[in-house]
Design a protein around this motif. Structure first.
Motif, PDB file in Angstrom:
ATOM      1  N   ILE A 110       0.832  -1.207   0.000  1.00  0.00           N
ATOM      2  CA  ILE A 110       0.000   0.000   0.000  1.00  0.00           C
ATOM      3  C   ILE A 110       0.863   1.250   0.000  1.00  0.00           C
ATOM      4  CG2 ILE A 110      -1.652   1.369   1.353  1.00  0.00           C
ATOM      5  CD1 ILE A 110      -2.801  -1.244   2.417  1.00  0.00           C
ATOM      6  N   ASP A 111       0.539   2.170  -0.893  1.00  0.00           N
ATOM      7  CA  ASP A 111       1.033   3.541  -0.863  1.00  0.00           C
ATOM      8  C   ASP A 111      -0.217   4.397  -1.019  1.00  0.00           C
ATOM      9  OD1 ASP A 111       2.418   5.883  -0.928  1.00  0.00           O
ATOM     10  OD2 ASP A 111       3.280   5.592  -2.919  1.00  0.00           O
ATOM     11  N   PHE A 112      -0.892   4.632   0.089  1.00  0.00           N
ATOM     12  CA  PHE A 112      -2.259   5.161   0.098  1.00  0.00           C
ATOM     13  C   PHE A 112      -2.414   6.385  -0.815  1.00  0.00           C
ATOM     14  CE2 PHE A 112      -5.949   7.346   1.728  1.00  0.00           C
ATOM     15  CZ  PHE A 112      -6.819   6.302   1.973  1.00  0.00           C
ATOM     16  N   PRO A 113      -3.491   6.401  -1.647  1.00  0.00           N
ATOM     17  CA  PRO A 113      -4.604   5.434  -1.725  1.00  0.00           C
ATOM     18  C   PRO A 113      -4.352   4.272  -2.695  1.00  0.00           C
ATOM     19  CG  PRO A 113      -5.090   7.272  -3.141  1.00  0.00           C
ATOM     20  CD  PRO A 113      -3.756   7.579  -2.494  1.00  0.00           C
ATOM     21  N   HIS A 114      -3.147   4.163  -3.234  1.00  0.00           N
ATOM     22  CA  HIS A 114      -2.853   3.110  -4.204  1.00  0.00           C
ATOM     23  C   HIS A 114      -2.551   1.792  -3.495  1.00  0.00           C
ATOM     24  CE1 HIS A 114      -2.725   6.336  -7.109  1.00  0.00           C
ATOM     25  NE2 HIS A 114      -1.795   6.953  -6.396  1.00  0.00           N
ATOM     26  N   ILE A 115      -2.984   0.711  -4.119  1.00  0.00           N
ATOM     27  CA  ILE A 115      -2.802  -0.612  -3.522  1.00  0.00           C
ATOM     28  C   ILE A 115      -2.448  -1.622  -4.611  1.00  0.00           C
ATOM     29  CG2 ILE A 115      -5.298  -1.104  -3.660  1.00  0.00           C
ATOM     30  CD1 ILE A 115      -4.950  -2.793  -1.092  1.00  0.00           C
ATOM     31  N   TRP A 116      -1.563  -2.545  -4.249  1.00  0.00           N
ATOM     32  CA  TRP A 116      -1.173  -3.632  -5.142  1.00  0.00           C
ATOM     33  C   TRP A 116      -1.309  -4.943  -4.381  1.00  0.00           C
ATOM     34  CZ3 TRP A 116       1.321   0.901  -4.335  1.00  0.00           C
ATOM     35  CH2 TRP A 116       1.493   1.754  -5.438  1.00  0.00           C
ATOM     36  N   MET A 117      -1.896  -5.941  -5.016  1.00  0.00           N
ATOM     37  CA  MET A 117      -2.068  -7.253  -4.390  1.00  0.00           C
ATOM     38  C   MET A 117      -1.443  -8.297  -5.315  1.00  0.00           C
ATOM     39  SD  MET A 117      -6.003  -6.697  -3.070  1.00  0.00           S
ATOM     40  CE  MET A 117      -5.912  -7.868  -1.726  1.00  0.00           C
ATOM     41  N   PHE A 118      -0.459  -9.027  -4.792  1.00  0.00           N
ATOM     42  CA  PHE A 118       0.333  -9.927  -5.621  1.00  0.00           C
ATOM     43  C   PHE A 118       0.034 -11.384  -5.288  1.00  0.00           C
ATOM     44  CE2 PHE A 118       2.670  -5.972  -5.204  1.00  0.00           C
ATOM     45  CZ  PHE A 118       2.911  -5.669  -6.535  1.00  0.00           C
ATOM     46  N   ASP A 119      -0.162 -12.156  -6.326  1.00  0.00           N
ATOM     47  CA  ASP A 119      -0.370 -13.599  -6.214  1.00  0.00           C
ATOM     48  C   ASP A 119       0.857 -14.286  -6.815  1.00  0.00           C
ATOM     49  OD1 ASP A 119      -1.104 -16.261  -6.398  1.00  0.00           O
ATOM     50  OD2 ASP A 119      -2.514 -15.932  -8.048  1.00  0.00           O
ATOM     51  N   PRO A 120       1.831 -14.709  -5.991  1.00  0.00           N
ATOM     52  CA  PRO A 120       3.043 -15.332  -6.533  1.00  0.00           C
ATOM     53  C   PRO A 120       2.808 -16.711  -7.124  1.00  0.00           C
ATOM     54  CG  PRO A 120       3.064 -15.399  -4.138  1.00  0.00           C
ATOM     55  CD  PRO A 120       1.869 -14.590  -4.527  1.00  0.00           C
ATOM     56  N   VAL A 121       1.690 -17.348  -6.776  1.00  0.00           N
ATOM     57  CA  VAL A 121       1.380 -18.676  -7.307  1.00  0.00           C
ATOM     58  C   VAL A 121       0.865 -18.558  -8.744  1.00  0.00           C
ATOM     59  CG1 VAL A 121       0.005 -20.751  -7.021  1.00  0.00           C
ATOM     60  CG2 VAL A 121       0.922 -19.589  -5.012  1.00  0.00           C
ATOM     61  N   GLY A 122      -0.166 -17.730  -8.936  1.00  0.00           N
ATOM     62  CA  GLY A 122      -0.725 -17.532 -10.270  1.00  0.00           C
ATOM     63  C   GLY A 122       0.013 -16.488 -11.087  1.00  0.00           C
ATOM     64  N   LYS A 123       1.006 -15.803 -10.462  1.00  0.00           N
ATOM     65  CA  LYS A 123       1.824 -14.775 -11.117  1.00  0.00           C
ATOM     66  C   LYS A 123       0.984 -13.566 -11.528  1.00  0.00           C
ATOM     67  CE  LYS A 123       4.730 -18.417 -13.087  1.00  0.00           C
ATOM     68  NZ  LYS A 123       5.280 -18.996 -14.343  1.00  0.00           N
ATOM     69  N   PHE A 124      -0.005 -13.215 -10.691  1.00  0.00           N
ATOM     70  CA  PHE A 124      -0.873 -12.084 -10.984  1.00  0.00           C
ATOM     71  C   PHE A 124      -0.548 -10.897 -10.077  1.00  0.00           C
ATOM     72  CE2 PHE A 124      -3.695 -15.096 -13.113  1.00  0.00           C
ATOM     73  CZ  PHE A 124      -4.192 -14.321 -14.147  1.00  0.00           C
ATOM     74  N   CYS A 125      -0.848  -9.716 -10.580  1.00  0.00           N
ATOM     75  CA  CYS A 125      -0.839  -8.506  -9.771  1.00  0.00           C
ATOM     76  C   CYS A 125      -2.160  -7.781  -9.963  1.00  0.00           C
ATOM     77  CB  CYS A 125       0.319  -7.585 -10.166  1.00  0.00           C
ATOM     78  SG  CYS A 125       0.261  -5.996  -9.310  1.00  0.00           S
ATOM     79  N   LEU A 126      -2.844  -7.499  -8.853  1.00  0.00           N
ATOM     80  CA  LEU A 126      -4.038  -6.660  -8.868  1.00  0.00           C
ATOM     81  C   LEU A 126      -3.617  -5.280  -8.376  1.00  0.00           C
ATOM     82  CD1 LEU A 126      -6.594  -9.068  -7.126  1.00  0.00           C
ATOM     83  CD2 LEU A 126      -5.764  -9.104  -9.482  1.00  0.00           C
TER      84      LEU A 126
END
Length: 347
Positions: A110-126
């Motif tokens: 988090i770098d408010f209000p920006h947010i990143w959510m990482f899935d290292p298994v599926g190799k995704f970034c939200l």
């Protein structure tokens, strides 16, 4: 009388022998590492504690006024507080469903209000905005670890180079598909998978700092992964003392024996680097070491050690991680958040 004197001398010699045995044992269990630490007086004290009730929180980021904690068991839930822990709250996000994302494994930045959510298994970034719940998804081409996010959604992360059997530092941009993809080798084939492991930091001016976990080296790179300078920490472990082995029956790589950790945890605040070290200095006592963990502070611009502070243990255990900002150090202990006031301005 002569018999009494003999017994007295024997008793004194016995006590001295026991003291010598204890001294030798203490030396072996807490051997010196050929460096010293400087501890200024009255440099840190407890401001406030908050009981989080559960131990599944981790630091997700900070802003100019708040620290943010995500939860391993509920990716939609964010706990936040100001740095002295006098004002706390929570955010409940509504993250949309994206096909292929393993939501049980996501890690949040988090770098408010920006947010990143990482899935290292599926190799995704939200990635999206906490205030609007607007999210996008992008799949990365490689498996990754130790990921941090810089300005303009630049991702800095580790990948494994199977050909050379070592780790690489990678730079990739989430929003610009035409951006150049930079790489920096973190070690040699002799280092293997674990020998070049470390923690990534991104400073406010965009500089990338890499702190090796198993050796006393710190790298400073620009946003394109060009090496600017490097320096060594105060301990003497210049070679990673770690060895891996492959278990064929389980098809996995694991530690062959417990490694010697040089830099256990680290954070960056402005031009200062804070490293929590598990190594005993020559001028430290066993008692001090059992009650608190030393945190060594370095000037990143000069690549120079300044001094150290003691981070007290809670119920005999050290903190899992910490964040520094605005004269406060906020530490996470199991299910307790503790704010410490720092008196180190002007160093």
């Amino acid at each position: 009388m002569k018999r009494i004197n003999i017994l007295l001398v024997s008793g004194i010699l016995g006590v001295m022998l026991m003291l010598l045995i204890f001294a030798i044992s203490a030396f072996k269990n807490n051997r010196k590492n050929h460096f010293i630490r400087l501890f200024p007086p009255h440099s840190i004290w407890v401001s406030k504690r908050v009981d989080l009730k559960v131990n599944s929180y981790y630091f997700a980021g900070k802003s100019s006024s708040n620290v943010y904690l995500a939860n391993y068991t509920n990716f939609n839930y964010i706990f936040y507080s100001n740095f002295d822990l006098s004002d706390t709250g929570h955010l409940l996000m509504h993250v949309p469903y994206f096909e292929g994302v393993n939501y049980d494994k996501v890690l949040t930045k988090i770098d408010f209000p920006h947010i990143w959510m990482f899935d290292p298994v599926g190799k995704f970034c939200l990635f999206g905005n906490i205030e609007t719940d607007a999210f996008s998804a992008k799949r990365l081409l490689q498996s990754f670890a130790g990921l941090e996010v810089g300005s303009n959604s630049n991702l800095i992360y580790q990948t494994y180079d199977r050909i050379n059997n070592t780790l690489l530092l990678n730079e990739n941009n989430l929003t610009d598909s035409n951006s150049n993809h930079a790489l920096y080798p973190l070690g040699s084939p002799a280092d293997g998978l674990y020998g070049s492991d470390g923690k990534i930091h991104i400073t406010e001016n965009g500089r990338i700092v890499y702190v090796y976990r198993y050796k006393n080296i710190v790298l400073s790179l620009d946003s394109n992964l060009k090496l600017l300078n490097s320096f060594t920490t105060i301990d003497s472990n210049s070679v990673a003392k770690v060895k891996a082995k492959y278990i064929a029956s389980q098809n996995k790589i694991t530690m062959a024996k417990p490694p010697l950790v040089a830099n256990e945890e680290s954070v960056v605040d402005d031009a200062l680097l804070y490293i929590k070290s598990p190594l005993l200095a020559d001028n430290e006592s066993k008692g001090d070491f059992e009650r608190a963990d030393p945190v060594d502070i370095y000037d990143l611009q000069k690549g120079m050690y300044k001094f150290s502070i003691y981070l007290p243990k809670l119920d005999g255990k050290g903190c899992k991680s910490f964040i520094v900002k605005g004269g406060y150090l906020v530490a996470l202990y199991d299910h307790t958040l503790v704010s410490f006031k720092l008196n180190i301005l002007g160093i």
